[in-house]
Design an enzyme around this catalytic site. Sequence first.
Site, PDB file in Angstrom:
ATOM      1  N   ASP A  48       0.812  -1.212   0.000  1.00  0.00           N
ATOM      2  CA  ASP A  48       0.000   0.000   0.000  1.00  0.00           C
ATOM      3  C   ASP A  48       0.848   1.267   0.000  1.00  0.00           C
ATOM      4  O   ASP A  48       0.481   2.269  -0.620  1.00  0.00           O
ATOM      5  CB  ASP A  48      -0.920   0.010   1.224  1.00  0.00           C
ATOM      6  CG  ASP A  48      -2.176  -0.814   0.993  1.00  0.00           C
ATOM      7  OD1 ASP A  48      -2.392  -1.267  -0.137  1.00  0.00           O
ATOM      8  OD2 ASP A  48      -2.943  -1.013   1.954  1.00  0.00           O
ATOM      9  N   GLY A  49       1.988   1.251   0.705  1.00  0.00           N
ATOM     10  CA  GLY A  49       2.862   2.420   0.708  1.00  0.00           C
ATOM     11  C   GLY A  49       3.341   2.766  -0.678  1.00  0.00           C
ATOM     12  O   GLY A  49       3.366   3.944  -1.071  1.00  0.00           O
ATOM     13  N   ALA A 156     -11.077   6.329   1.800  1.00  0.00           N
ATOM     14  CA  ALA A 156     -10.076   5.367   1.322  1.00  0.00           C
ATOM     15  C   ALA A 156      -9.032   5.069   2.386  1.00  0.00           C
ATOM     16  O   ALA A 156      -8.497   3.964   2.459  1.00  0.00           O
ATOM     17  CB  ALA A 156      -9.402   5.887   0.062  1.00  0.00           C
ATOM     18  N   THR A 159      -9.337   2.776   6.848  1.00  0.00           N
ATOM     19  CA  THR A 159      -8.916   1.492   7.435  1.00  0.00           C
ATOM     20  C   THR A 159      -7.426   1.478   7.759  1.00  0.00           C
ATOM     21  O   THR A 159      -6.913   0.449   8.213  1.00  0.00           O
ATOM     22  CB  THR A 159      -9.218   0.319   6.482  1.00  0.00           C
ATOM     23  OG1 THR A 159      -8.507   0.502   5.262  1.00  0.00           O
ATOM     24  CG2 THR A 159     -10.704   0.217   6.194  1.00  0.00           C
ATOM     25  N   SER A 164      -6.553   2.224  13.180  1.00  0.00           N
ATOM     26  CA  SER A 164      -5.671   1.867  14.291  1.00  0.00           C
ATOM     27  C   SER A 164      -5.885   2.779  15.492  1.00  0.00           C
ATOM     28  O   SER A 164      -5.672   2.365  16.640  1.00  0.00           O
ATOM     29  CB  SER A 164      -4.206   1.944  13.842  1.00  0.00           C
ATOM     30  OG  SER A 164      -3.940   1.016  12.813  1.00  0.00           O
TER      31      SER A 164
END
Length: 258
Positions: A48-49, A156, A159, A164
Amino acid sequence: MPSIPHPPKIAFHASEAKIAVAAQKALTERYGDISAEDADVIVALGGDGFMLQTLHGTQALDVPVYGMNCGTVGFLMNEYGEGALLERISAAEEEVINPLVMKAVTADGTIHDGLAINEVSLLRAGPQAAKLRISVDGQVRMDELVCDGALVSTPAGSTAYNYSAHGPILPIGADVLALTAMSAFRPRRWRGALLPKTAHVRFDVIQPKKRPVMAEADSRAVKNVLSVEIRSEPQIAHRILFDPGHGLEERLIQEQFV
């Protein structure tokens, strides 16, 4: 949005991870590779990064990005596979997301602008808790939030860091932003608020010398901020492709029933 030709011309972008570099080599040999400027679709290989990095780097191009997971976290990615890639891209579902714009003013008077696809966060940068004043659309909504930090998240990004920090998961089509507190001390256990997507949020740092605060837009940090303004930017649209039945909407629902 313009449709994707079949077969599509593909530009492969890979992270520095060995598995991603190897995947790029194998896929390039099989499907060819062209520049992003000439491509019909960009295939991002990583986690994802790296997906966020690719979206930021190709922002000026009206080219959708199809991610394949070659990293640790792959919420924005599809499952990796070398076969039938052209067919998968042609059948993919497109999600369009708008980033957040950040304007941070630092102690020396410098203005730092940034874009964030997931979230803009403020974090304490010293041993003492941060003190923040929160305004929405020019009206002060909270005179003093004592906390480890706070963030504003897009659907987006809801999550990611937001989740967190015990923030809400937002449906991808929701025209709202999540304002979430991290370890709020006063008001005790205040979690945050849901705001309309059009809202302009401003954080002012109280006692910035004694209680320094840093701001981050998708992990791009600015130290010693005095104020941070955040809003959604509808003029910028990121196009992300997902395999049918595995789009962001479905993934956001799944996350809530784990």
